[in-house]
Design a protein around this motif. Structure first.
Motif, PDB file in Angstrom:
ATOM      1  N   ASP A 129      48.772  30.066  36.608  1.00 44.24           N
ATOM      2  CA  ASP A 129      48.893  28.865  37.617  1.00 44.24           C
ATOM      3  C   ASP A 129      49.991  29.541  38.444  1.00 44.24           C
ATOM      4  O   ASP A 129      50.727  30.197  38.280  1.00 44.24           O
ATOM      5  CB  ASP A 129      49.047  27.497  37.007  1.00 44.24           C
ATOM      6  CG  ASP A 129      50.155  27.521  35.910  1.00 44.24           C
ATOM      7  OD1 ASP A 129      51.156  28.571  35.785  1.00 44.24           O
ATOM      8  OD2 ASP A 129      50.447  26.639  35.109  1.00 44.24           O
ATOM      9  N   ARG A 130      50.399  28.571  39.297  1.00 43.01           N
ATOM     10  CA  ARG A 130      51.330  29.040  40.354  1.00 43.01           C
ATOM     11  C   ARG A 130      52.820  29.077  39.724  1.00 43.01           C
ATOM     12  O   ARG A 130      53.448  30.201  40.013  1.00 43.01           O
ATOM     13  CB  ARG A 130      51.706  27.788  41.579  1.00 43.01           C
ATOM     14  CG  ARG A 130      53.080  27.799  42.172  1.00 43.01           C
ATOM     15  CD  ARG A 130      52.508  28.104  43.913  1.00 43.01           C
ATOM     16  NE  ARG A 130      53.851  28.397  44.080  1.00 43.01           N
ATOM     17  CZ  ARG A 130      54.161  28.154  45.633  1.00 43.01           C
ATOM     18  NH1 ARG A 130      53.249  27.421  46.289  1.00 43.01           N
ATOM     19  NH2 ARG A 130      55.338  28.516  46.105  1.00 43.01           N
ATOM     20  N   LEU A 131      53.145  28.273  38.708  1.00 43.40           N
ATOM     21  CA  LEU A 131      54.381  28.542  38.041  1.00 43.40           C
ATOM     22  C   LEU A 131      54.450  29.902  37.283  1.00 43.40           C
ATOM     23  O   LEU A 131      55.396  30.483  37.616  1.00 43.40           O
ATOM     24  CB  LEU A 131      54.620  27.421  37.035  1.00 43.40           C
ATOM     25  CG  LEU A 131      55.877  27.277  36.091  1.00 43.40           C
ATOM     26  CD1 LEU A 131      56.902  27.086  37.088  1.00 43.40           C
ATOM     27  CD2 LEU A 131      55.792  26.368  35.186  1.00 43.40           C
ATOM     28  N   ALA A 132      53.350  30.170  36.577  1.00 39.56           N
ATOM     29  CA  ALA A 132      53.187  31.340  36.008  1.00 39.56           C
ATOM     30  C   ALA A 132      53.269  32.511  36.876  1.00 39.56           C
ATOM     31  O   ALA A 132      54.128  33.445  36.624  1.00 39.56           O
ATOM     32  CB  ALA A 132      52.132  31.300  34.973  1.00 39.56           C
ATOM     33  N   VAL A 181      47.901  28.826  31.298  1.00 35.72           N
ATOM     34  CA  VAL A 181      47.571  30.163  31.842  1.00 35.72           C
ATOM     35  C   VAL A 181      46.159  30.288  31.882  1.00 35.72           C
ATOM     36  O   VAL A 181      45.423  30.405  33.034  1.00 35.72           O
ATOM     37  CB  VAL A 181      48.566  31.250  31.359  1.00 35.72           C
ATOM     38  CG1 VAL A 181      47.815  32.659  31.664  1.00 35.72           C
ATOM     39  CG2 VAL A 181      49.802  31.167  31.737  1.00 35.72           C
ATOM     40  N   TYR A 182      45.371  30.137  30.741  1.00 34.65           N
ATOM     41  CA  TYR A 182      44.353  30.407  30.507  1.00 34.65           C
ATOM     42  C   TYR A 182      43.249  29.682  31.381  1.00 34.65           C
ATOM     43  O   TYR A 182      42.336  29.913  32.016  1.00 34.65           O
ATOM     44  CB  TYR A 182      43.889  30.099  28.931  1.00 34.65           C
ATOM     45  CG  TYR A 182      42.527  29.890  28.739  1.00 34.65           C
ATOM     46  CD1 TYR A 182      41.613  31.153  28.616  1.00 34.65           C
ATOM     47  CD2 TYR A 182      41.733  28.849  28.559  1.00 34.65           C
ATOM     48  CE1 TYR A 182      40.103  30.820  28.349  1.00 34.65           C
ATOM     49  CE2 TYR A 182      40.422  28.653  28.351  1.00 34.65           C
ATOM     50  CZ  TYR A 182      39.485  29.734  27.987  1.00 34.65           C
ATOM     51  OH  TYR A 182      38.374  29.798  27.773  1.00 34.65           O
ATOM     52  N   GLU A 183      43.921  28.222  31.518  1.00 35.13           N
ATOM     53  CA  GLU A 183      42.735  27.175  31.974  1.00 35.13           C
ATOM     54  C   GLU A 183      42.885  27.511  33.689  1.00 35.13           C
ATOM     55  O   GLU A 183      41.981  27.488  34.346  1.00 35.13           O
ATOM     56  CB  GLU A 183      43.259  25.805  32.084  1.00 35.13           C
ATOM     57  CG  GLU A 183      42.967  25.355  30.652  1.00 35.13           C
ATOM     58  CD  GLU A 183      41.491  25.121  30.357  1.00 35.13           C
ATOM     59  OE1 GLU A 183      40.348  25.262  31.524  1.00 35.13           O
ATOM     60  OE2 GLU A 183      40.944  25.016  29.279  1.00 35.13           O
ATOM     61  N   ARG A 192      35.257  38.182  33.725  1.00 43.18           N
ATOM     62  CA  ARG A 192      35.961  38.642  32.539  1.00 43.18           C
ATOM     63  C   ARG A 192      37.483  38.510  32.674  1.00 43.18           C
ATOM     64  O   ARG A 192      38.005  38.342  34.008  1.00 43.18           O
ATOM     65  CB  ARG A 192      35.746  40.055  32.313  1.00 43.18           C
ATOM     66  CG  ARG A 192      36.367  40.595  31.242  1.00 43.18           C
ATOM     67  CD  ARG A 192      36.225  42.246  31.156  1.00 43.18           C
ATOM     68  NE  ARG A 192      34.869  42.766  30.981  1.00 43.18           N
ATOM     69  CZ  ARG A 192      34.296  42.875  29.709  1.00 43.18           C
ATOM     70  NH1 ARG A 192      34.999  42.388  28.673  1.00 43.18           N
ATOM     71  NH2 ARG A 192      33.027  43.363  29.565  1.00 43.18           N
ATOM     72  N   ILE A 193      38.337  38.263  31.837  1.00 40.98           N
ATOM     73  CA  ILE A 193      39.677  37.912  31.737  1.00 40.98           C
ATOM     74  C   ILE A 193      40.165  39.066  30.964  1.00 40.98           C
ATOM     75  O   ILE A 193      39.718  39.542  29.641  1.00 40.98           O
ATOM     76  CB  ILE A 193      40.338  36.674  31.188  1.00 40.98           C
ATOM     77  CG1 ILE A 193      39.678  35.564  32.098  1.00 40.98           C
ATOM     78  CG2 ILE A 193      41.804  36.769  31.164  1.00 40.98           C
ATOM     79  CD1 ILE A 193      40.096  34.133  31.599  1.00 40.98           C
ATOM     80  N   ASP A 194      41.160  39.829  31.574  1.00 42.45           N
ATOM     81  CA  ASP A 194      42.257  40.766  30.693  1.00 42.45           C
ATOM     82  C   ASP A 194      43.479  40.377  30.745  1.00 42.45           C
ATOM     83  O   ASP A 194      44.287  40.021  31.427  1.00 42.45           O
ATOM     84  CB  ASP A 194      41.866  41.962  31.828  1.00 42.45           C
ATOM     85  CG  ASP A 194      41.376  43.232  30.999  1.00 42.45           C
ATOM     86  OD1 ASP A 194      40.782  43.205  29.838  1.00 42.45           O
ATOM     87  OD2 ASP A 194      41.277  44.243  31.587  1.00 42.45           O
ATOM     88  N   PHE A 195      44.107  40.144  29.102  1.00 41.50           N
ATOM     89  CA  PHE A 195      45.309  39.626  29.297  1.00 41.50           C
ATOM     90  C   PHE A 195      46.005  40.966  28.752  1.00 41.50           C
ATOM     91  O   PHE A 195      45.348  41.721  27.757  1.00 41.50           O
ATOM     92  CB  PHE A 195      45.685  38.765  28.095  1.00 41.50           C
ATOM     93  CG  PHE A 195      45.342  37.286  28.501  1.00 41.50           C
ATOM     94  CD1 PHE A 195      45.826  36.603  29.359  1.00 41.50           C
ATOM     95  CD2 PHE A 195      44.044  36.786  27.684  1.00 41.50           C
ATOM     96  CE1 PHE A 195      45.390  35.169  29.529  1.00 41.50           C
ATOM     97  CE2 PHE A 195      43.628  35.522  28.281  1.00 41.50           C
ATOM     98  CZ  PHE A 195      44.418  34.733  29.086  1.00 41.50           C
ATOM     99  N   TRP A 228      40.168  29.014  23.620  1.00 45.13           N
ATOM    100  CA  TRP A 228      38.785  29.613  24.032  1.00 45.13           C
ATOM    101  C   TRP A 228      37.798  29.447  23.169  1.00 45.13           C
ATOM    102  O   TRP A 228      36.663  29.211  23.668  1.00 45.13           O
ATOM    103  CB  TRP A 228      39.671  31.081  24.351  1.00 45.13           C
ATOM    104  CG  TRP A 228      38.465  32.155  24.657  1.00 45.13           C
ATOM    105  CD1 TRP A 228      37.988  32.081  26.023  1.00 45.13           C
ATOM    106  CD2 TRP A 228      37.905  33.242  24.035  1.00 45.13           C
ATOM    107  NE1 TRP A 228      36.884  33.374  25.757  1.00 45.13           N
ATOM    108  CE2 TRP A 228      36.968  33.793  24.564  1.00 45.13           C
ATOM    109  CE3 TRP A 228      38.104  33.660  22.463  1.00 45.13           C
ATOM    110  CZ2 TRP A 228      36.371  35.088  24.067  1.00 45.13           C
ATOM    111  CZ3 TRP A 228      37.260  34.648  22.231  1.00 45.13           C
ATOM    112  CH2 TRP A 228      36.747  35.493  22.898  1.00 45.13           C
ATOM    113  N   SER A 229      38.135  29.586  21.745  1.00 43.58           N
ATOM    114  CA  SER A 229      36.923  29.344  20.965  1.00 43.58           C
ATOM    115  C   SER A 229      36.545  27.774  20.738  1.00 43.58           C
ATOM    116  O   SER A 229      35.466  27.552  20.684  1.00 43.58           O
ATOM    117  CB  SER A 229      37.616  29.767  19.411  1.00 43.58           C
ATOM    118  OG  SER A 229      37.958  31.089  19.418  1.00 43.58           O
TER     119      SER A 229
END
Ligand code: SF4
Length: 789
Positions: A129-132, A181-183, A192-195, A228-229
């Motif tokens: 999000d913006r903060l992160a 962050v995830y949301e 796809r998301i890469d952390f 996520w799960s």
């Protein structure tokens, strides 16, 4: 080992000033001495080197990422030139997977039109999000980049560009709220998301907030993993998927986990060839090899000691890693993260504690059912869904599907029979109390659901004789004493799963059951002796590890797209038995990953009448889980292929009974590359899923023919080249439809993964050419048919 992944730096500067950037803010300072943009000459030489490498090693595909700095600063024309040069340099039969990784700030319609034209997929960096995001990803003057990136992503999601959207890359900062962050990332609907763990070494350990525990990065990622799960894992997350895969002995999807050898090389804007970018975090000059595209081939780079070390698997790890219980999943973490001045890279990862906790916790979680709210409870674990998404599905996953189908069948039969309180219903209820296993065997019979659905749909509303047949069959299986009136259909009294009794000239009959057998008038059927000669039992074929029914008595078996065959004569039965034995042997040898699931879930093969003009015909039915209908094909290999193909439909149908993979409101028709007529989305999904098994089958045949010439080998190579091209094409059509649910997108990603081994099998230029011609002919046929519609 040859390279197959290439990072091509097209611009070495950036328009943002992210303070966590490993290119500008870490140990290596070589960026300041590099050309700002890759010249035409560098692009030409690079494309030439990659083409040469692909030719030398007969690579079926190469993966190129246009990178920076910020690659969009290179401008559309330079990017177009890079794409054209790369495509022109590759030999026939070598596919180009071309991507760009951008911060998104400059991404506009003009770039996206170019990417659509050149088939360039787009990965975008966004930290949440913006903060992160504003913690690090700022312009040099301190302005936020967040709004511009979100605008770019909105453009990327438009229907004409959606198929280019490759995913989001998020560098973790444990000061950020993991779920927020995830949301924020999921809200951008990425495929796809890469952390990414921030790059760090033992000299410069990862930053952690004051008071954080010993494993802040594992804790952060595990919070995301749980969330996520709990939401049904709606989008693929590369680090989690890699842990899941490596825990099951499969390859990792990222170089930062697992023991797979590194096969990546970086080309800088001045044409110098370097090792992975992440090494920039270790020490100044760490990625350098001393080679460049002008003077050196990529084979020379592959022999560089640094490259070799990153390809040495377990042997190349520190002693502590080699003895570690999770080493096959972890692989010592990212190579760069092992660095310590004086000891080089011979250490565990500086994230060792985090990686150990992350992997062991996920290992414990994936073996438990997915925790979802009660009203949405599903019987499949996350690991089951992953296996099935790849096109496979082992015995556990298929057994879980079977349990869900049994429950569904029970509900449907209850809906048909419970209201009337008939003697048949009372017998069913009694059998459920006294012999529940016997009732389950009948409820699990594929055609029980088919019958119930017909009744509920009105087709057989007046025919509740089927309920009596089911009740009698269940009670008989339970060896219970009972007496029940059953219908006689076209001269036969039927007991589903057991057989049928010839009774001419009546419309119903009283059947009595008991511990010794069945009696109907003067006819008897004994459990432990040869029955009445008018009794025709369901015949079973016992194969090593698999027993299945050859169903040719059940009146409900005509549930497939093609008419069922009559009762098999003895010679036909013998022929089927031999063919099934041979086909099962072939499946075990050629498709072991599919065979185990087939043995766990395919209980019934229903012989079909021969197809029109002797064509091979086969069909599954959504309402008949566990059965496939097949007209006896001429050869056992064709039978093996049809079994594998149709069981894919069976599995996917059962998944679709539990989960929404696509938006049912999408009524558009889509091109299925293997058919001239357009298909609804579910039809395309079903066909694609089935053809994963077909491509895997032909890949196995081609491997078996390695080095062998001849018509059979040539035909297998052409089949593989054609089916994998069709399947890959269809996966991208599905992914680009914009109508997949997040779980559907996860399936599309899984299907890509499942197809990858087949895509990697070399078939030679002639087969590729023939396949291209076949694919073009199919496309022309479709276009012709579309013009007539
Ligand atoms: S968890 Fe630690 S010791 Fe185990 S393989 Fe990974 S880095 Fe090595």
């Amino acid at each position: 080992m040859p390279f197959s992944q290439f990072v091509l730096k097209v611009h070495s500067r950036c328009d943002l000033a992210c303070d966590h950037c490993y290119v500008y803010e870490h140990a290596d300072t070589s960026w300041s001495r590099k050309a700002r943009a890759a010249s035409d000459e560098v692009l030409e030489r690079t494309a030439g080197r990659i083409g040469e490498h692909a030719r030398t090693h007969r690579l079926p595909a190469v993966h190129v990422v246009l990178h920076g700095g910020e690659p969009l600063l290179a401008g559309p024309e330079r990017l177009r030139r890079a794409a054209e040069l790369l495509r022109a340099a590759l030999p026939a039969g070598c596919a180009l997977d071309l991507r760009i990784h951008t911060n998104g700030v400059l991404l506009n319609r003009r770039f996206l039109e170019l990417f659509a034209e050149q088939g360039i997929k787009v990965g975008v960096s966004l930290d949440g999000d913006r903060l992160a995001n504003d913690r690090h990803r700022l312009f040099p003057d301190g302005r936020s980049s967040h709004a511009k990136v979100l605008a770019a992503l909105a453009l990327l999601r438009e229907p004409e560009f959606r198929h280019l959207y490759a995913g989001l890359l998020c560098t973790i900062d444990v000061a950020n709220d993991p779920v927020a962050v995830y949301e924020a990332l999921v809200a951008e609907r990425p495929p796809r998301i890469d952390f990414l763990l921030p790059h760090a070494t033992w000299d410069h350990p990862p930053v952690a907030p004051e008071g954080a525990g010993p494993t802040p990065y594992a804790d952060w990622l595990l919070a995301v993993h749980r969330h996520w799960s709990e939401r049904g894992r709606p989008v693929p997350v590369r680090i989690f998927d890699s842990v899941h895969r490596t825990l099951r002995g499969r390859s990792s999807l990222t170089e930062s986990l697992g023991l797979d050898p590194a096969d990546l090389v970086v080309v800088e804007t001045d044409g110098t060839l370097e090792q992975a970018d992440s090494l920039k975090t270790a020490y100044d000059g760490a990625p350098a090899t001393g080679f460049d595209v002008f003077a050196h081939s990529l084979d020379e780079v592959a022999r560089h000691p640094g490259m070799r070390e990153r390809q040495s698997g377990l042997a190349g790890l520190a002693a502590q890693c080699r003895a570690c219980p999770v080493v096959r999943s972890c692989g010592g973490g990212l190579y760069a993260h092992r660095y310590r001045t004086g000891g080089g890279f011979d250490h565990p990862s500086v994230y060792c504690g985090d990686l150990l906790k992350l992997i062991t916790t996920i290992r414990d979680r994936v073996s438990a059912p997915v925790a979802v709210p009660a009203q949405q409870r599903r019987p499949l674990t996350a690991a089951h869904l992953d296996e099935l998404a790849d096109g496979l599905g082992g015995p556990d996953a298929v057994a879980a599907l079977g349990r869900a189908q049994l429950e569904l069948s029970r509900r449907l039969v209850t809906a048909v029979g419970a209201a009337g309180g008939s003697p048949a219903w009372q017998l069913l209820a009694e059998t459920d109390r006294t012999a529940p296993g016997a009732l389950d065997a009948v409820l699990a019979h594929p055609y029980t659901r088919a019958w119930a659905v017909r009744c509920l749909g009105g087709e057989q509303r007046a025919d509740l004789g089927g309920l009596a047949e089911l009740a009698a069959a269940a009670a008989a299986r339970g060896r219970a004493e009972f007496e029940l009136v059953l219908p006689v259909r076209a001269g036969w009294l039927h007991l589903p799963t057991l057989g049928r009794l010839r009774l001419d000239g009546r419309s119903e009959a009283v059947l009595r059951g008991g511990p010794d057998g069945l009696r109907c008038g003067e006819h008897t059927v004994g459990w432990d002796r040869a029955g009445d000669h008018l009794w025709q039992p369901v015949r079973k074929v016992a194969l090593p590890g698999w027993t299945l029914a050859l169903e040719d008595t059940d009146p409900q078996r005509d549930s497939h797209q093609w008419p069922a065959a009559d009762r098999l004569a003895d010679a036909e039965l013998l022929d089927w038995t031999g063919a099934l034995r041979e086909a099962w042997e072939l499946l075990g040898r050629d498709l072991p990953g599919y065979a185990a699931g087939i043995a766990a879930g395919l209980a019934t093969v229903t012989p079909l009448a021969p197809g029109p003009d002797g064509r091979d015909v086969s069909a599954a039915a959504r309402q008949a889980y566990g059965a496939v209908g097949i007209a006896r094909p001429t050869t056992a290999p064709v039978l093996a292929l049809l079994l594998a193909h149709e069981f894919q439909h069976v599995k996917l149908g059962a998944v679709l009974d539990l989960y929404d993979l696509y938006d049912p409101a999408d009524e558009r028709l889509y091109r299925a590359p293997w058919r001239p007529d357009p298909r609804p989305l579910e039809g395309l999904l079903q066909g694609t899923y089935a053809h994963l098994a077909v491509a895997a089958y032909w890949a196995s045949r081609v491997r078996a023919y390695d080095g062998i010439r001849g018509d059979a080998a040539t035909a297998a190579r052409r089949q593989l080249a054609t089916w994998r091209a069709h399947t890959a094409d269809a996966i991208e059509t599905l992914a680009g439809s914009g109508s997949l649910t997040p779980l559907g997108e996860r399936f599309a990603a899984g299907m890509r993964t499942g197809l990858a081994p087949a895509l990697a099998v070399p078939v030679g230029a002639a087969a590729e050419r023939a396949a291209r011609e076949a694919v073009a002919a199919d496309l022309a046929a479709w276009q012709g048919a579309a013009a007539r519609r």
